[in-house]
Enzyme design. Sequence first.
Site, PDB file in Angstrom:
ATOM      1  N   GLU A 131     -14.473 -15.199   2.410  1.00 17.33           N
ATOM      2  CA  GLU A 131     -14.636 -14.043   1.633  1.00 17.33           C
ATOM      3  C   GLU A 131     -15.411 -14.572   0.275  1.00 17.33           C
ATOM      4  O   GLU A 131     -15.535 -15.635   0.156  1.00 17.33           O
ATOM      5  CB  GLU A 131     -13.090 -13.927   0.919  1.00 17.33           C
ATOM      6  N   THR A 132     -16.202 -13.295  -0.301  1.00 19.11           N
ATOM      7  CA  THR A 132     -16.774 -13.295  -1.446  1.00 19.11           C
ATOM      8  C   THR A 132     -16.016 -12.385  -2.270  1.00 19.11           C
ATOM      9  O   THR A 132     -15.712 -11.231  -1.865  1.00 19.11           O
ATOM     10  CB  THR A 132     -17.955 -13.128  -1.476  1.00 19.11           C
TER      11      THR A 132
END
Length: 263
Positions: free
Chosen positions: A48-49
């Site tokens: 995830e970002t």
Amino acid sequence: MSTRSRIFQVDAFTTRRFAGNPAAVMLLAAYPPDEVLHALAAENNLSETAFLVPQGRDYRLRWFTPKVEVPLCGHATLASAAVVMERLEPGREAVVFATASGPLSVIRSGGGYVMDFPARTLTPVEAPAGLAAALGVAPLEVVWDGGNYLARLAAPEQVRALAPDLAAVAVLDCGGVIVTAEEGGEHDFVSRYFAPAKGVPEDPVTGGAHCGLAPFWAARLGRTEFRAFQASRRGGEIVCRLKGARVELEGACVFYLEGEAVF
């Protein structure tokens, strides 16, 4: 003209570097077009970002895997809270993120941070065709959490030893598959999470999955607080507290990288 953004990489749900779940957190003045956010998340190449944009006294928060935007992400929210309280506004004790899943509050605790998330509604279902073959083991029971199948196995050793056929998992009619088993001792239950269809073959530690795991085990163990371990290669610990329709998820973070992205 280039845009510059502060970027952090934070190991979430762990007290030691190189464990837990690494998340990238990027601070933006405003959201660029979605194709840029997708490109940045793919470039970061983590599960995830998190993209933070200031909003009043708090922040708006969005999460992207290398493939898709997701409506909720626990470890990247934890990492974002650490960035806000340790780097952007040192000494701050709480933050509320405006998200696709509603306002999510995070407060500082003695050993880390406590997140307040919505609990997931669980529906018992028949094991879908192909699930047992994909996992390599037949679950004792299966429930649907609204986006994932949650499969209970007979023993924690089965969860830890699991080597699923990820290509088969990817074509199931779900976002991902959570596997879990009661453990006892230091941890009440263990789990793993596989989401190859979302570009995450195995997520190291998954806060969102525990929004379903907490009510699942509350119904079976007759209590509402648990110490959980996600048994990926990196591994990570989460304290879960079921509070009605909400789940508190508590964990720690360790900073790994701090710098500037140019795009």
